[in-house]
Design a protein around this motif. Structure first.
Motif, mmCIF file in Angstrom:
data_model
loop_
_atom_site.group_PDB
_atom_site.id
_atom_site.type_symbol
_atom_site.label_atom_id
_atom_site.label_comp_id
_atom_site.label_asym_id
_atom_site.label_seq_id
_atom_site.Cartn_x
_atom_site.Cartn_y
_atom_site.Cartn_z
ATOM 1 N N LEU A 1 -13.428 4.520 -24.636
ATOM 2 C CA LEU A 1 -14.317 5.625 -25.018
ATOM 3 C C LEU A 1 -14.612 5.659 -26.508
ATOM 4 C CD1 LEU A 1 -12.968 8.508 -22.757
ATOM 5 C CD2 LEU A 1 -14.949 7.038 -22.392
ATOM 6 N N GLU A 2 -13.618 5.359 -27.332
ATOM 7 C CA GLU A 2 -13.853 5.385 -28.783
ATOM 8 C C GLU A 2 -14.883 4.330 -29.182
ATOM 9 O OE1 GLU A 2 -13.130 7.251 -31.494
ATOM 10 O OE2 GLU A 2 -12.377 8.667 -30.019
ATOM 11 N N SER A 3 -14.816 3.178 -28.562
ATOM 12 C CA SER A 3 -15.779 2.123 -28.858
ATOM 13 C C SER A 3 -17.184 2.537 -28.443
ATOM 14 C CB SER A 3 -15.376 0.830 -28.146
ATOM 15 O OG SER A 3 -16.389 -0.138 -28.288
ATOM 16 N N VAL A 4 -17.303 3.141 -27.263
ATOM 17 C CA VAL A 4 -18.616 3.585 -26.785
ATOM 18 C C VAL A 4 -19.168 4.654 -27.730
ATOM 19 C CG1 VAL A 4 -19.825 4.768 -24.906
ATOM 20 C CG2 VAL A 4 -18.158 2.994 -24.377
ATOM 21 N N LYS A 5 -18.301 5.583 -28.141
ATOM 22 C CA LYS A 5 -18.738 6.649 -29.055
ATOM 23 C C LYS A 5 -19.178 6.064 -30.395
ATOM 24 C CE LYS A 5 -17.129 10.756 -31.451
ATOM 25 N NZ LYS A 5 -15.998 11.649 -31.706
ATOM 26 N N THR A 6 -18.399 5.143 -30.934
ATOM 27 C CA THR A 6 -18.731 4.528 -32.220
ATOM 28 C C THR A 6 -20.056 3.787 -32.144
ATOM 29 O OG1 THR A 6 -16.390 4.303 -32.741
ATOM 30 C CG2 THR A 6 -17.912 2.915 -33.968
ATOM 31 N N ARG A 7 -20.258 3.036 -31.055
ATOM 32 C CA ARG A 7 -21.504 2.287 -30.901
ATOM 33 C C ARG A 7 -22.690 3.226 -30.707
ATOM 34 N NH1 ARG A 7 -19.866 -1.556 -26.304
ATOM 35 N NH2 ARG A 7 -22.074 -2.008 -26.271
ATOM 36 N N ALA A 8 -22.491 4.332 -29.996
ATOM 37 C CA ALA A 8 -23.573 5.294 -29.799
ATOM 38 C C ALA A 8 -23.964 5.956 -31.125
ATOM 39 C CB ALA A 8 -23.171 6.349 -28.771
ATOM 40 N N VAL A 9 -22.981 6.296 -31.933
ATOM 41 C CA VAL A 9 -23.265 6.884 -33.251
ATOM 42 C C VAL A 9 -23.994 5.869 -34.130
ATOM 43 C CG1 VAL A 9 -22.190 7.735 -35.375
ATOM 44 C CG2 VAL A 9 -21.418 8.586 -33.160
ATOM 45 N N GLY A 10 -23.555 4.612 -34.073
ATOM 46 C CA GLY A 10 -24.231 3.556 -34.838
ATOM 47 C C GLY A 10 -25.669 3.376 -34.396
ATOM 48 N N LEU A 11 -25.907 3.426 -33.092
ATOM 49 C CA LEU A 11 -27.264 3.305 -32.565
ATOM 50 C C LEU A 11 -28.123 4.483 -33.019
ATOM 51 C CD1 LEU A 11 -29.232 1.748 -30.759
ATOM 52 C CD2 LEU A 11 -28.368 3.069 -28.826
ATOM 53 N N TYR A 12 -27.549 5.673 -32.997
ATOM 54 C CA TYR A 12 -28.270 6.863 -33.468
ATOM 55 C C TYR A 12 -28.694 6.697 -34.934
ATOM 56 C CZ TYR A 12 -29.124 11.656 -34.946
ATOM 57 O OH TYR A 12 -29.686 12.786 -35.485
ATOM 58 N N LYS A 13 -27.772 6.210 -35.752
ATOM 59 C CA LYS A 13 -28.085 6.011 -37.175
ATOM 60 C C LYS A 13 -29.160 4.945 -37.367
ATOM 61 C CE LYS A 13 -23.622 7.534 -38.929
ATOM 62 N NZ LYS A 13 -22.371 7.158 -39.608
ATOM 63 N N THR A 14 -29.106 3.884 -36.564
ATOM 64 C CA THR A 14 -30.111 2.825 -36.656
ATOM 65 C C THR A 14 -31.490 3.358 -36.286
ATOM 66 O OG1 THR A 14 -28.465 1.140 -36.137
ATOM 67 C CG2 THR A 14 -30.768 0.540 -35.796
ATOM 68 N N ILE A 15 -31.561 4.129 -35.210
ATOM 69 C CA ILE A 15 -32.844 4.704 -34.790
ATOM 70 C C ILE A 15 -33.354 5.669 -35.850
ATOM 71 C CG2 ILE A 15 -33.948 6.201 -33.081
ATOM 72 C CD1 ILE A 15 -32.116 4.866 -30.974
ATOM 73 N N SER A 16 -32.471 6.470 -36.427
ATOM 74 C CA SER A 16 -32.875 7.390 -37.506
ATOM 75 C C SER A 16 -33.434 6.623 -38.698
ATOM 76 C CB SER A 16 -31.690 8.244 -37.949
ATOM 77 O OG SER A 16 -31.254 9.062 -36.901
ATOM 78 N N ARG A 17 -32.791 5.508 -39.047
ATOM 79 C CA ARG A 17 -33.269 4.697 -40.173
ATOM 80 C C ARG A 17 -34.655 4.117 -39.867
ATOM 81 N NH1 ARG A 17 -30.003 0.538 -40.038
ATOM 82 N NH2 ARG A 17 -31.615 -0.922 -39.412
ATOM 83 N N ILE A 18 -34.869 3.652 -38.633
ATOM 84 C CA ILE A 18 -36.176 3.106 -38.252
ATOM 85 C C ILE A 18 -37.253 4.190 -38.340
ATOM 86 C CG2 ILE A 18 -37.514 2.178 -36.310
ATOM 87 C CD1 ILE A 18 -34.961 0.672 -35.476
ATOM 88 N N LEU A 19 -36.915 5.394 -37.874
ATOM 89 C CA LEU A 19 -37.883 6.496 -37.952
ATOM 90 C C LEU A 19 -38.195 6.846 -39.405
ATOM 91 C CD1 LEU A 19 -36.622 8.776 -35.050
ATOM 92 C CD2 LEU A 19 -38.671 7.329 -35.089
ATOM 93 N N GLU A 20 -37.187 6.807 -40.262
ATOM 94 C CA GLU A 20 -37.426 7.049 -41.692
ATOM 95 C C GLU A 20 -38.325 5.963 -42.276
ATOM 96 O OE1 GLU A 20 -33.641 7.364 -43.616
ATOM 97 O OE2 GLU A 20 -33.143 9.233 -42.600
ATOM 98 N N ASP A 21 -38.112 4.718 -41.861
ATOM 99 C CA ASP A 21 -38.969 3.625 -42.331
ATOM 100 C C ASP A 21 -40.421 3.862 -41.922
ATOM 101 O OD1 ASP A 21 -36.765 2.414 -43.422
ATOM 102 O OD2 ASP A 21 -36.575 0.878 -41.848
#
Length: 124
Positions: A50-70
């Motif tokens: 579960l910790e790995s899934v949570k960490t990867r989901a948070v990372g994906l959220y940050k990546t999508i946020s960065r793309i939207l900012e771009d």
């Protein structure tokens, strides 16, 4: 119990509550209801990763946020985007999302859901 008190079931204990209005319930009116939720066994958490899934989901959220900012920056500056880079980013997001969904499918096999309200419209 009538009007509140404590109730247990399914690993969860709800304490407090009550609608008030009766004598002798001053204590429950002064304190908010307390919900005590039992957590998963640490061994189960580790087995389900579960910790790995949570960490990867948070990372994906940050990546999508960065793309939207771009995209927002490109729109503000009225510049031409580098489509090859953008498509590469979306490809990476798509792959990571696919992997997370596969992991969540494995996690969801370990749980049972009991629907509260099923009718002909939402049963399919």
């Amino acid at each position: 119990m009538e009007g509140g008190g404590a109730a247990t079931g399914g690993g969860m204990m709800i304490v407090g509550g009550g609608s008030g209005g009766g004598g002798g319930q001053d204590q429950s009116q002064q304190q908010p209801p307390k919900v005590v939720v039992e957590s998963l066994n640490p061994a189960v958490q580790q087995q389900l990763n579960l910790e790995s899934v949570k960490t990867r989901a948070v990372g994906l959220y940050k990546t999508i946020s960065r793309i939207l900012e771009d995209f927002d920056n490109i729109a503000r500056t009225n510049s031409t985007p580098k489509w090859q880079d953008i498509m590469g980013q979306f490809s990476m997001v798509n792959l990571e999302l696919f992997n997370i969904v596969e992991d969540i499918k494995n996690v969801s096999k370990a749980f049972v859901v009991h629907p509260k309200n099923v009718n002909a419209e939402n049963a399919t």
